[in-house]
Design a protein around this motif. Structure first.
Motif, PDB file in Angstrom:
ATOM      1  N   MET A 128     -10.836 -13.648  12.010  1.00 55.53           N
ATOM      2  CA  MET A 128     -11.548 -12.660  11.201  1.00 55.53           C
ATOM      3  C   MET A 128     -12.199 -11.588  12.076  1.00 55.53           C
ATOM      4  O   MET A 128     -12.317 -10.433  11.655  1.00 55.53           O
ATOM      5  N   ASP A 129     -12.604 -11.959  13.280  1.00 57.22           N
ATOM      6  CA  ASP A 129     -13.246 -10.986  14.166  1.00 57.22           C
ATOM      7  C   ASP A 129     -12.263  -9.929  14.653  1.00 57.22           C
ATOM      8  O   ASP A 129     -12.681  -8.865  15.134  1.00 57.22           O
ATOM      9  N   ALA A 130     -10.983 -10.219  14.536  1.00 48.78           N
ATOM     10  CA  ALA A 130      -9.965  -9.272  15.001  1.00 48.78           C
ATOM     11  C   ALA A 130      -9.535  -8.310  13.896  1.00 48.78           C
ATOM     12  O   ALA A 130      -8.699  -7.433  14.119  1.00 48.78           O
ATOM     13  N   ILE A 131     -10.111  -8.481  12.701  1.00 49.90           N
ATOM     14  CA  ILE A 131      -9.784  -7.611  11.566  1.00 49.90           C
ATOM     15  C   ILE A 131     -10.990  -6.719  11.285  1.00 49.90           C
ATOM     16  O   ILE A 131     -12.110  -7.210  11.098  1.00 49.90           O
ATOM     17  N   THR A 132     -10.785  -5.426  11.277  1.00 48.85           N
ATOM     18  CA  THR A 132     -11.860  -4.492  10.943  1.00 48.85           C
ATOM     19  C   THR A 132     -11.910  -4.351   9.429  1.00 48.85           C
ATOM     20  O   THR A 132     -10.971  -3.835   8.813  1.00 48.85           O
ATOM     21  N   VAL A 133     -12.986  -4.836   8.833  1.00 44.41           N
ATOM     22  CA  VAL A 133     -13.121  -4.791   7.378  1.00 44.41           C
ATOM     23  C   VAL A 133     -13.945  -3.572   6.993  1.00 44.41           C
ATOM     24  O   VAL A 133     -15.091  -3.415   7.424  1.00 44.41           O
ATOM     25  N   GLU A 134     -13.344  -2.710   6.195  1.00 40.01           N
ATOM     26  CA  GLU A 134     -14.005  -1.494   5.737  1.00 40.01           C
ATOM     27  C   GLU A 134     -14.409  -1.665   4.278  1.00 40.01           C
ATOM     28  O   GLU A 134     -13.550  -1.755   3.395  1.00 40.01           O
ATOM     29  N   PRO A 135     -15.724  -1.756   3.982  1.00 37.52           N
ATOM     30  CA  PRO A 135     -16.148  -1.847   2.574  1.00 37.52           C
ATOM     31  C   PRO A 135     -15.773  -0.555   1.852  1.00 37.52           C
ATOM     32  O   PRO A 135     -16.124   0.540   2.304  1.00 37.52           O
ATOM     33  N   VAL A 136     -15.055  -0.679   0.770  1.00 38.15           N
ATOM     34  CA  VAL A 136     -14.619   0.496   0.012  1.00 38.15           C
ATOM     35  C   VAL A 136     -14.985   0.313  -1.455  1.00 38.15           C
ATOM     36  O   VAL A 136     -15.203  -0.811  -1.923  1.00 38.15           O
ATOM     37  N   GLY A 137     -15.058   1.393  -2.182  1.00 42.12           N
ATOM     38  CA  GLY A 137     -15.294   1.315  -3.614  1.00 42.12           C
ATOM     39  C   GLY A 137     -13.988   1.135  -4.352  1.00 42.12           C
ATOM     40  O   GLY A 137     -12.914   1.484  -3.842  1.00 42.12           O
ATOM     41  N   PHE A 138     -14.054   0.614  -5.552  1.00 41.95           N
ATOM     42  CA  PHE A 138     -12.832   0.440  -6.336  1.00 41.95           C
ATOM     43  C   PHE A 138     -12.092   1.770  -6.555  1.00 41.95           C
ATOM     44  O   PHE A 138     -10.865   1.811  -6.436  1.00 41.95           O
ATOM     45  N   PRO A 139     -12.794   2.867  -6.845  1.00 41.82           N
ATOM     46  CA  PRO A 139     -12.063   4.124  -7.087  1.00 41.82           C
ATOM     47  C   PRO A 139     -11.360   4.667  -5.848  1.00 41.82           C
ATOM     48  O   PRO A 139     -10.400   5.434  -5.957  1.00 41.82           O
ATOM     49  N   THR A 140     -11.854   4.278  -4.652  1.00 43.94           N
ATOM     50  CA  THR A 140     -11.276   4.831  -3.423  1.00 43.94           C
ATOM     51  C   THR A 140     -10.329   3.869  -2.716  1.00 43.94           C
ATOM     52  O   THR A 140      -9.689   4.254  -1.727  1.00 43.94           O
ATOM     53  N   ARG A 141     -10.208   2.650  -3.206  1.00 41.80           N
ATOM     54  CA  ARG A 141      -9.412   1.623  -2.513  1.00 41.80           C
ATOM     55  C   ARG A 141      -7.947   2.056  -2.333  1.00 41.80           C
ATOM     56  O   ARG A 141      -7.450   2.166  -1.204  1.00 41.80           O
ATOM     57  N   GLU A 142      -7.236   2.293  -3.426  1.00 39.69           N
ATOM     58  CA  GLU A 142      -5.826   2.666  -3.330  1.00 39.69           C
ATOM     59  C   GLU A 142      -5.632   4.056  -2.714  1.00 39.69           C
ATOM     60  O   GLU A 142      -4.701   4.242  -1.912  1.00 39.69           O
ATOM     61  N   PRO A 143      -6.476   5.053  -3.041  1.00 42.66           N
ATOM     62  CA  PRO A 143      -6.328   6.345  -2.357  1.00 42.66           C
ATOM     63  C   PRO A 143      -6.444   6.230  -0.838  1.00 42.66           C
ATOM     64  O   PRO A 143      -5.711   6.908  -0.103  1.00 42.66           O
ATOM     65  N   MET A 144      -7.347   5.385  -0.356  1.00 44.10           N
ATOM     66  CA  MET A 144      -7.491   5.217   1.089  1.00 44.10           C
ATOM     67  C   MET A 144      -6.246   4.570   1.695  1.00 44.10           C
ATOM     68  O   MET A 144      -5.828   4.911   2.801  1.00 44.10           O
ATOM     69  N   LEU A 145      -5.639   3.634   0.948  1.00 46.90           N
ATOM     70  CA  LEU A 145      -4.405   3.014   1.423  1.00 46.90           C
ATOM     71  C   LEU A 145      -3.266   4.039   1.413  1.00 46.90           C
ATOM     72  O   LEU A 145      -2.471   4.117   2.355  1.00 46.90           O
ATOM     73  N   ALA A 146      -3.198   4.827   0.355  1.00 47.75           N
ATOM     74  CA  ALA A 146      -2.149   5.845   0.239  1.00 47.75           C
ATOM     75  C   ALA A 146      -2.270   6.906   1.323  1.00 47.75           C
ATOM     76  O   ALA A 146      -1.265   7.423   1.833  1.00 47.75           O
ATOM     77  N   GLU A 147      -3.503   7.215   1.708  1.00 47.36           N
ATOM     78  CA  GLU A 147      -3.740   8.246   2.720  1.00 47.36           C
ATOM     79  C   GLU A 147      -3.693   7.693   4.143  1.00 47.36           C
ATOM     80  O   GLU A 147      -3.804   8.452   5.117  1.00 47.36           O
ATOM     81  N   GLY A 148      -3.549   6.369   4.281  1.00 48.96           N
ATOM     82  CA  GLY A 148      -3.453   5.767   5.604  1.00 48.96           C
ATOM     83  C   GLY A 148      -4.782   5.546   6.282  1.00 48.96           C
ATOM     84  O   GLY A 148      -4.836   5.252   7.485  1.00 48.96           O
ATOM     85  N   GLN A 149      -5.877   5.653   5.559  1.00 48.56           N
ATOM     86  CA  GLN A 149      -7.196   5.417   6.154  1.00 48.56           C
ATOM     87  C   GLN A 149      -7.430   3.928   6.397  1.00 48.56           C
ATOM     88  O   GLN A 149      -8.256   3.556   7.226  1.00 48.56           O
ATOM     89  N   VAL A 150      -6.748   3.083   5.638  1.00 51.87           N
ATOM     90  CA  VAL A 150      -6.748   1.636   5.865  1.00 51.87           C
ATOM     91  C   VAL A 150      -5.292   1.193   5.846  1.00 51.87           C
ATOM     92  O   VAL A 150      -4.443   1.834   5.203  1.00 51.87           O
ATOM     93  N   ALA A 151      -5.000   0.098   6.540  1.00 51.19           N
ATOM     94  CA  ALA A 151      -3.612  -0.384   6.618  1.00 51.19           C
ATOM     95  C   ALA A 151      -3.276  -1.341   5.488  1.00 51.19           C
ATOM     96  O   ALA A 151      -2.097  -1.564   5.177  1.00 51.19           O
ATOM     97  N   ALA A 152      -4.310  -1.912   4.888  1.00 54.78           N
ATOM     98  CA  ALA A 152      -4.120  -2.865   3.799  1.00 54.78           C
ATOM     99  C   ALA A 152      -5.417  -2.954   3.012  1.00 54.78           C
ATOM    100  O   ALA A 152      -6.478  -2.526   3.486  1.00 54.78           O
TER     101      ALA A 152
END
Length: 347
Positions: free
Chosen positions: A166-190
């Motif tokens: 778990m320490d090797a994974i950077t967890v970014e707290p996101v809001g529900f409205p921004t979750r998929e947009p951030m994935l689509a834009e490549g700001q998060v990998a998953a």
């Protein structure tokens, strides 16, 4: 004597007949009175909610004496306190989150009464183009996770089963409205989310289907149950027949949604004209196939649980969560309100 009796019969019975008819007329509104039952979902009005709207539109709730009003939710954890406080008598929530809530609030008048997602929709949804194809690929990358998300709540179990650091994974707290947009834009990998929500919503934003990887946690060692219908136990104790009627109507709604997914989505679209019906039919079909109408449900009927598996799920929750009280399966789920008339069978 017979003719005399017939002669006087109308004189005696006519007032009684009129009184009887009058009584029937006066009693009619009470006979057809509907009990108002607010019902809170865990999320927005999307395809998987079709059974509840079909139960309204096709008269199943009405036949049970219920006037059901459905409200959207704001995440898997959202419905639990609403039902526990009595703001809503019935709701829809993530089972593992219900267990933790009851453990932390042992006197809260809430419990699960009908398992809807025999297999949970918890998933990690990643993008191949961003280097995510397997659980191990999450290490060294950014994972977007809404704090109230049920899938995120189970991620530690998924990580433990897959031996992830778990320490090797950077967890970014996101809001529900921004979750998929951030994935689509490549700001998060998953991201963590429900399989049929995050995958299809990301595709809708223009990400090609073949670039999306859906890792259903149940396929990677997570033995938990998914979402269940929950009830305020004080209200249920006062209205047991209404609770059973509610569940019977929902089961019929599931059958109707499976028989005609397009009609199920049309019932939702009637409340939300801006709905992308094609997308929601796909979402509903995914939920029916992967989460609701599983082999176990087709054999045993919808709504119940396998006690052995439920015990195993409690053990998995304990892998990453320290119970305050001794786990008690009967406190978290009861089958006492499930119909016993065969209406839960899906075939």
């Amino acid at each position: 004597m017979t003719s005399v009796r017939r002669k006087w019969e109308p004189i005696v019975t006519r007032p009684l007949l009129l009184a009887s008819l009058l009584g029937a007329v006066l009693a009619a509104p009470a006979a057809f009175a509907q009990t108002s039952v607010p019902f809170t979902l865990d999320w927005r009005f999307e395809g998987p909610a079709a059974p509840y709207f079909l139960a309204i539109d096709n008269g199943y709730f009405e036949a049970e004496g219920l006037d059901v009003e459905i409200s959207p939710g704001q995440g898997s954890l959202d419905a639990i306190p609403k039902v526990a406080t009595g703001a809503f008598p019935i709701g829809f929530a993530d089972m593992a989150s219900v267990i933790k809530f009851i453990d932390q609030n042992p006197d809260a008048p809430v419990t699960a009464i009908m398992m809807m997602y025999d297999v949970p929709a918890f998933a990690v949804v990643g993008r191949r183009s961003l280097g995510v194809e397997t659980p191990a690929d999450l290490e060294g990358r950014v994972l977007g996770a809404p704090p109230p998300d049920g899938a995120w709540a189970q991620f530690p179990v998924f990580a433990a089963e897959q031996g992830l650091d778990m320490d090797a994974i950077t967890v970014e707290p996101v809001g529900f409205p921004t979750r998929e947009p951030m994935l689509a834009e490549g700001q998060v990998a998953a991201v963590t989310g429900f399989s049929f929500t995050s995958s299809l919503s990301t595709m809708r934003l223009g990400v090609p289907e073949d670039d999306i990887v859906v890792m259903l946690m149940a396929d990677y060692g997570v033995d938990l149950y998914g979402n269940a219908i929950i009830v305020n136990t004080d209200w249920a104790a006062e209205n047991p027949e209404l609770v059973t009627g509610f569940l019977r109507a929902v089961a019929q709604g599931v059958r109707d949604a499976a028989a005609d997914p397009e009609a199920g989505v049309a019932a939702i679209a009637a409340r939300n004209p801006a709905l992308d019906s094609e997308l929601e039919v796909a979402r509903l079909n995914m939920a029916l196939r992967d989460n609701i109408l599983t082999d176990w449900v087709m054999e045993n009927g919808i709504g119940g649980i396998d006690e052995e598996r439920f015990a195993s799920s409690l053990e998995q929750i304990a892998m990453t969560y320290e119970f305050t009280n001794e786990p008690d399966a009967s406190r978290y789920f009861t089958s006492e309100y499930l119909p016993t008339d065969g209406s839960l069978m899906m075939e």
